[in-house]
Design a protein around this motif. Sequence first.
Motif, PDB file in Angstrom:
ATOM      1  N   ALA A 249       0.837  -1.208   0.000  1.00 27.22           N
ATOM      2  CA  ALA A 249       0.000   0.000   0.000  1.00 27.22           C
ATOM      3  C   ALA A 249       0.871   1.257   0.000  1.00 27.22           C
ATOM      4  N   THR A 250       1.972   1.218   0.742  1.00 25.92           N
ATOM      5  CA  THR A 250       2.893   2.367   0.772  1.00 25.92           C
ATOM      6  C   THR A 250       3.482   2.618  -0.613  1.00 25.92           C
ATOM      7  N   ILE A 251       3.918   1.546  -1.270  1.00 29.00           N
ATOM      8  CA  ILE A 251       4.487   1.686  -2.617  1.00 29.00           C
ATOM      9  C   ILE A 251       3.437   2.236  -3.587  1.00 29.00           C
ATOM     10  N   THR A 252       2.232   1.698  -3.508  1.00 28.41           N
ATOM     11  CA  THR A 252       1.167   2.129  -4.421  1.00 28.41           C
ATOM     12  C   THR A 252       0.804   3.586  -4.196  1.00 28.41           C
ATOM     13  N   MET A 253       0.703   3.995  -2.919  1.00 29.94           N
ATOM     14  CA  MET A 253       0.325   5.375  -2.636  1.00 29.94           C
ATOM     15  C   MET A 253       1.430   6.351  -3.048  1.00 29.94           C
ATOM     16  N   ARG A 254       2.677   5.940  -2.916  1.00 26.09           N
ATOM     17  CA  ARG A 254       3.772   6.799  -3.367  1.00 26.09           C
ATOM     18  C   ARG A 254       3.688   7.009  -4.881  1.00 26.09           C
ATOM     19  N   GLN A 255       3.332   5.963  -5.588  1.00 26.45           N
ATOM     20  CA  GLN A 255       3.170   6.090  -7.041  1.00 26.45           C
ATOM     21  C   GLN A 255       2.004   7.002  -7.384  1.00 26.45           C
ATOM     22  N   VAL A 256       0.914   6.876  -6.644  1.00 23.98           N
ATOM     23  CA  VAL A 256      -0.256   7.729  -6.879  1.00 23.98           C
ATOM     24  C   VAL A 256       0.089   9.184  -6.594  1.00 23.98           C
ATOM     25  N   ARG A 257       0.859   9.426  -5.546  1.00 24.91           N
ATOM     26  CA  ARG A 257       1.245  10.786  -5.166  1.00 24.91           C
ATOM     27  C   ARG A 257       2.394  11.336  -6.025  1.00 24.91           C
ATOM     28  N   LYS A 258       2.969  10.439  -6.875  1.00 23.35           N
ATOM     29  CA  LYS A 258       4.079  10.838  -7.764  1.00 23.35           C
ATOM     30  C   LYS A 258       5.290  11.334  -6.981  1.00 23.35           C
ATOM     31  N   LEU A 259       5.666  10.561  -5.971  1.00 22.98           N
ATOM     32  CA  LEU A 259       6.825  10.913  -5.153  1.00 22.98           C
ATOM     33  C   LEU A 259       8.083  10.289  -5.748  1.00 22.98           C
ATOM     34  N   SER A 260       9.155  11.042  -5.734  1.00 24.13           N
ATOM     35  CA  SER A 260      10.435  10.515  -6.214  1.00 24.13           C
ATOM     36  C   SER A 260      11.044   9.623  -5.133  1.00 24.13           C
ATOM     37  N   ASN A 265       7.532  10.095   2.566  1.00 27.09           N
ATOM     38  CA  ASN A 265       6.089   9.924   2.405  1.00 27.09           C
ATOM     39  C   ASN A 265       5.351  11.187   2.839  1.00 27.09           C
ATOM     40  N   ASP A 266       4.402  11.622   2.040  1.00 27.24           N
ATOM     41  CA  ASP A 266       3.570  12.760   2.438  1.00 27.24           C
ATOM     42  C   ASP A 266       2.165  12.277   2.806  1.00 27.24           C
ATOM     43  N   PHE A 267       2.119  11.105   3.414  1.00 24.95           N
ATOM     44  CA  PHE A 267       0.878  10.512   3.901  1.00 24.95           C
ATOM     45  C   PHE A 267       1.243   9.571   5.050  1.00 24.95           C
ATOM     46  N   GLY A 268       0.254   9.083   5.735  1.00 24.55           N
ATOM     47  CA  GLY A 268       0.494   8.160   6.838  1.00 24.55           C
ATOM     48  C   GLY A 268      -0.332   6.905   6.692  1.00 24.55           C
ATOM     49  N   ILE A 269       0.130   5.843   7.319  1.00 25.26           N
ATOM     50  CA  ILE A 269      -0.630   4.594   7.357  1.00 25.26           C
ATOM     51  C   ILE A 269      -0.781   4.194   8.814  1.00 25.26           C
ATOM     52  N   SER A 270      -2.019   4.096   9.247  1.00 22.99           N
ATOM     53  CA  SER A 270      -2.299   3.738  10.642  1.00 22.99           C
ATOM     54  C   SER A 270      -3.036   2.413  10.690  1.00 22.99           C
ATOM     55  N   ARG A 271      -2.487   1.502  11.452  1.00 23.50           N
ATOM     56  CA  ARG A 271      -3.121   0.192  11.628  1.00 23.50           C
ATOM     57  C   ARG A 271      -4.052   0.245  12.816  1.00 23.50           C
ATOM     58  N   SER A 272      -5.144  -0.499  12.728  1.00 18.38           N
ATOM     59  CA  SER A 272      -6.135  -0.456  13.798  1.00 18.38           C
ATOM     60  C   SER A 272      -5.561  -0.971  15.110  1.00 18.38           C
ATOM     61  N   ASP A 273      -4.713  -2.016  15.053  1.00 16.72           N
ATOM     62  CA  ASP A 273      -4.147  -2.524  16.302  1.00 16.72           C
ATOM     63  C   ASP A 273      -3.123  -1.559  16.886  1.00 16.72           C
TER      64      ASP A 273
END
Length: 412
Positions: A249-260, A265-273
């Motif tokens: 998901a991190t790799i995919t979102m970086r591609q969507v955000r067009k990050l070099s 990362n200009d986003f965060g990923i939070s797990r429920s646990d």
Amino acid sequence: MFKLLRENIRIALGSIRTQLLRTILTVLIIAIGITALVCILTVVSALEYTISGKFASMGSNTFNITQYDFSEQIDAEADDKPHPIITYPQAKAFAAAYKYPDTRVSISFTATSIAEVKFESKKTDPEITVEGVDDNYLLNSGSEVTQGRNFTPFDVLNNAPVCIVGSDFEKDLLKDVNPIDKVISIRGAKFRVIGVLKEKGSTFGNSQDLRVLIPIQVARSLFTMPNINYDVSVMTDHKEFLENAVEQATITMRQVRKLSPVEANDFGISRSDDLINRILSITDYLGWAAWIISVITIFGSSIALMNIMLVSVTERTREIGVRKALGAKRGTIATQFFIETLVVGQLGGLLGTILGILLGFVLASALDFSFTIPWAAITWAFIITFIVAIVSGSYPAIKASKLDPIEALRYE
């Protein structure tokens, strides 16, 4: 041997009854420390149970993609450069590009939290939350319907004018009627009710039962606002694959955000646990506070218990001399006084446990926490009082057993 032990217990209990006022005061002193410990641990246990119940329903195999990474403190450099919001095109692009096996992606957003909902001639206060969701939202968020059904892909793709309402609608707007297939109005748009959510209560003061879920595209057309931040959640069917799913998901979102590759990362990923664990870690401080308060109080009660036993030894010096003159051994004398200490300590522990649970129940109810019996606190209460009895009773018992019978008989 058992006969002698039984006789010692009888004598010890008789001695406690003859010093009733002093015993009651000592029991109360011990009970205060145990009450503080059990009460705070009861409230902490209720808080943990409530938080786990509120958030664990999301499942430990769910994670969310957010605008910021709230698992770490945002440094000054990050504050100077705010993260961009997650737009709808980005959310859709992520959902289309994310192909990790056995996962489901949900996109949603909160359209408003001050909506007024109408049904026939009745209407609600402007306090209803309206959310635009897709057909995966209920599963990913851990929500359930008690009546009716969930959204289907057909409902979402075709912008069907249907909705799912919170459980509180059955208590007010849709009271005394079958809510399924009833038509409600939001901002002049009519929606047919297809489901009722299971009651979830409040989370941090926000009711989860005063909300309406509608298809996301319908919500986007009905509530047009600039800079809407969309929520993206992902659920995997297999918890053991969660780490790999997060990495993908991190790799995919970086591609969507067009990050070099060199950009952070200009986003965060939070797990429920992770969210549950971070919140529950706060309760550790309350637990430490309980132990500090109780240790201070129990230390004082230990001194009081030792004092009462030393006074008891002094007052019963002649009795000890008589018993020794009649053949009582040092171990028998020591056992008698030790049993007295143990009984007083356990009475204080029992009273403190009962008071602590009752007070904890009252506080938990007042704070709207889900009460649960703190078995760990109860166990620790009895262990602590046993240790207090051993520490406080050992010296007086040894002192009584070492009295010289001749000197003891002369004592006035």
